[in-house]
Design an enzyme around this catalytic site. Sequence first.
Site, PDB file in Angstrom:
ATOM      1  N   GLY A  16       0.810  -1.214   0.000  1.00  0.00           N
ATOM      2  CA  GLY A  16       0.000   0.000   0.000  1.00  0.00           C
ATOM      3  C   GLY A  16       0.839   1.257   0.000  1.00  0.00           C
ATOM      4  O   GLY A  16       0.557   2.208  -0.739  1.00  0.00           O
ATOM      5  N   CYS A  43       4.114  -8.660   2.191  1.00  0.00           N
ATOM      6  CA  CYS A  43       3.837  -9.509   1.035  1.00  0.00           C
ATOM      7  C   CYS A  43       5.111  -9.960   0.339  1.00  0.00           C
ATOM      8  O   CYS A  43       5.311 -11.144   0.096  1.00  0.00           O
ATOM      9  CB  CYS A  43       2.927  -8.783   0.051  1.00  0.00           C
ATOM     10  SG  CYS A  43       2.547  -9.770  -1.413  1.00  0.00           S
ATOM     11  N   CYS A  48       3.190 -13.230   1.113  1.00  0.00           N
ATOM     12  CA  CYS A  48       2.632 -13.877  -0.082  1.00  0.00           C
ATOM     13  C   CYS A  48       3.684 -14.451  -1.024  1.00  0.00           C
ATOM     14  O   CYS A  48       3.574 -15.606  -1.463  1.00  0.00           O
ATOM     15  CB  CYS A  48       1.785 -12.888  -0.882  1.00  0.00           C
ATOM     16  SG  CYS A  48       1.033 -11.552   0.046  1.00  0.00           S
ATOM     17  N   LYS A  51       6.054 -17.285   0.499  1.00  0.00           N
ATOM     18  CA  LYS A  51       5.172 -18.407   0.863  1.00  0.00           C
ATOM     19  C   LYS A  51       4.708 -19.159  -0.373  1.00  0.00           C
ATOM     20  O   LYS A  51       4.730 -20.399  -0.407  1.00  0.00           O
ATOM     21  CB  LYS A  51       3.972 -17.876   1.637  1.00  0.00           C
ATOM     22  CG  LYS A  51       2.921 -18.929   1.957  1.00  0.00           C
ATOM     23  CD  LYS A  51       1.620 -18.257   2.328  1.00  0.00           C
ATOM     24  CE  LYS A  51       1.039 -17.512   1.143  1.00  0.00           C
ATOM     25  NZ  LYS A  51      -0.156 -16.715   1.504  1.00  0.00           N
ATOM     26  N   TYR A 178      -5.850 -19.117   7.160  1.00  0.00           N
ATOM     27  CA  TYR A 178      -5.195 -19.401   5.883  1.00  0.00           C
ATOM     28  C   TYR A 178      -3.691 -19.597   6.040  1.00  0.00           C
ATOM     29  O   TYR A 178      -3.104 -20.482   5.399  1.00  0.00           O
ATOM     30  CB  TYR A 178      -5.523 -18.308   4.864  1.00  0.00           C
ATOM     31  CG  TYR A 178      -4.832 -16.987   5.055  1.00  0.00           C
ATOM     32  CD1 TYR A 178      -3.649 -16.690   4.382  1.00  0.00           C
ATOM     33  CD2 TYR A 178      -5.363 -16.019   5.910  1.00  0.00           C
ATOM     34  CE1 TYR A 178      -3.019 -15.474   4.550  1.00  0.00           C
ATOM     35  CE2 TYR A 178      -4.734 -14.797   6.079  1.00  0.00           C
ATOM     36  CZ  TYR A 178      -3.567 -14.530   5.403  1.00  0.00           C
ATOM     37  OH  TYR A 178      -2.935 -13.326   5.582  1.00  0.00           O
ATOM     38  N   GLU A 182      -1.824 -23.093   5.037  1.00  0.00           N
ATOM     39  CA  GLU A 182      -0.824 -23.041   3.976  1.00  0.00           C
ATOM     40  C   GLU A 182       0.500 -23.627   4.448  1.00  0.00           C
ATOM     41  O   GLU A 182       1.112 -24.449   3.744  1.00  0.00           O
ATOM     42  CB  GLU A 182      -0.645 -21.593   3.515  1.00  0.00           C
ATOM     43  CG  GLU A 182      -1.828 -21.105   2.681  1.00  0.00           C
ATOM     44  CD  GLU A 182      -1.803 -19.612   2.413  1.00  0.00           C
ATOM     45  OE1 GLU A 182      -2.522 -19.169   1.502  1.00  0.00           O
ATOM     46  OE2 GLU A 182      -1.082 -18.883   3.125  1.00  0.00           O
ATOM     47  N   HIS A 437     -13.251 -27.865 -23.151  1.00  0.00           N
ATOM     48  CA  HIS A 437     -13.035 -29.266 -22.782  1.00  0.00           C
ATOM     49  C   HIS A 437     -11.743 -29.795 -23.396  1.00  0.00           C
ATOM     50  O   HIS A 437     -11.418 -29.459 -24.528  1.00  0.00           O
ATOM     51  CB  HIS A 437     -14.230 -30.085 -23.264  1.00  0.00           C
ATOM     52  CG  HIS A 437     -14.141 -31.533 -22.924  1.00  0.00           C
ATOM     53  ND1 HIS A 437     -14.386 -32.011 -21.655  1.00  0.00           N
ATOM     54  CD2 HIS A 437     -13.824 -32.606 -23.686  1.00  0.00           C
ATOM     55  CE1 HIS A 437     -14.237 -33.325 -21.651  1.00  0.00           C
ATOM     56  NE2 HIS A 437     -13.886 -33.707 -22.873  1.00  0.00           N
ATOM     57  N   GLU A 442     -14.212 -26.036 -16.875  1.00  0.00           N
ATOM     58  CA  GLU A 442     -15.480 -26.230 -17.574  1.00  0.00           C
ATOM     59  C   GLU A 442     -16.610 -26.628 -16.622  1.00  0.00           C
ATOM     60  O   GLU A 442     -17.778 -26.421 -16.926  1.00  0.00           O
ATOM     61  CB  GLU A 442     -15.350 -27.287 -18.676  1.00  0.00           C
ATOM     62  CG  GLU A 442     -15.165 -28.705 -18.175  1.00  0.00           C
ATOM     63  CD  GLU A 442     -15.085 -29.725 -19.320  1.00  0.00           C
ATOM     64  OE1 GLU A 442     -15.982 -29.725 -20.179  1.00  0.00           O
ATOM     65  OE2 GLU A 442     -14.113 -30.503 -19.335  1.00  0.00           O
TER      66      GLU A 442
END
Length: 448
Positions: A16, A43, A48, A51, A178, A182, A437, A442
Amino acid sequence: MAEFDYDLFVIGAGSGGVRASRVSAAHGAKVAVAEEYRVGGTCVIRGCVPKKLLVYGAHFAEDLMDARRFGWNVPECDFDWAALRDNVLAEVTRIEGAYTNTLESHKVDIVHDRATVAGPHEVTLASGKTVTARYILVATGAWPAIPQCPGAEHGITSNEVFHLDALPKRVVVAGAGYIANEFAGIFHGLGSHVTVVNRSDRILRGYDTQISDRLLQISMAKGINFVFNATFEKIEKQADGSLLVFMNDREPLPADCLLFATGRLPNTAGLGLENAGVELDESGAVKVDEDNRSSCDSIFAVGDVTNRVQLTPVAIREGQAFADTVFGNKPHRVDYGCIPSAVFSHPPLAGVGMTETQARQKLGSVKIYTSDFRAMKNVLANRNERALYKMVVDADTNRVVGIHMIGPDAPEILQAAAIAVKAGLTKQAFDDTIALHPSMAEELVLLK
């Protein structure tokens, strides 16, 4: 002479803060950003990015095993923690350099020092220097929360986990959010014996229950242990350097590493915000309005330090909105509706919009469509792991209000699906789209 040293002084060079600094400078503002550790913030440096690289590294254990079913003569492979760790840290350093270059190319002054607020327009650096600014932006992020119990200092957090000297044989992960799930998947994939300890009886609170329950089933089948409704009483360090983790009404757990993943608190301690009359909430977060302005007119805050939504892309959007509004003559606000999120567990899960429970509480009448299947790759690999896709639809309007999924590449698939939910598309729009496919994605247009 200028009234202030800078138009904007940013405290914290995370996602940020960097975005706000760069864009404000591009709009013509004179900007400085102070960072006491490394440019990039949580991050890039200890979140992030490293990790996700560890997640990739850990998944090779299954990929190498599965490769034999696809005809590859893969020998037994040894894992070198130091090689992965050092390569990850080198990549972090590379990205830090890119962030630094971006700021410098926009003529943002980078101050490698701790900065605290001394007044509405004044910042004091650890060196003792005082700097003035028309506006101050607080972007100091959040910090791992550690349970208060004797011996807690023997545990580590996600800040330190990327720097372990060796791969621990036995890992106890405290928490079930989370970050906990993780790292449980990472350590298990790399060969550690993992036990997840949680104070409640469920994992991933806030995610769709059916999806989080599927992750629990798969994790247990892989061999990850879970201990629920447990609180820590004390942690003792043994003579051999290992730990003994004591909990309520349970046998103590031996461990070589105790990882606290029990939430993150806004990083405002010792920041001096009281010197400018900046109000904090009960968690220590900076209270801000829709334009990121605090109770002090000249001080703003973005990102995790506000404790609104602790996600990197949200902090970036907030930094952009701040810069455009204050310096770019393009006022706008962040829309916090339909924010997609993912958990990079093994397998990963992702979701956007309302969960089934939230939709029933808010809308009353809903329709649920699911697909429970084995990915084609898992079928040939003789892996019983099943994916689960779930669509939540407003029964009155046929509008898709939530999509939740767990399975290989779920976050990659959900990003595009999130656009459809954000746009307010109906279930019919999905039904009218021809399937691609063969693919896992799908299943989203074949849900019944």
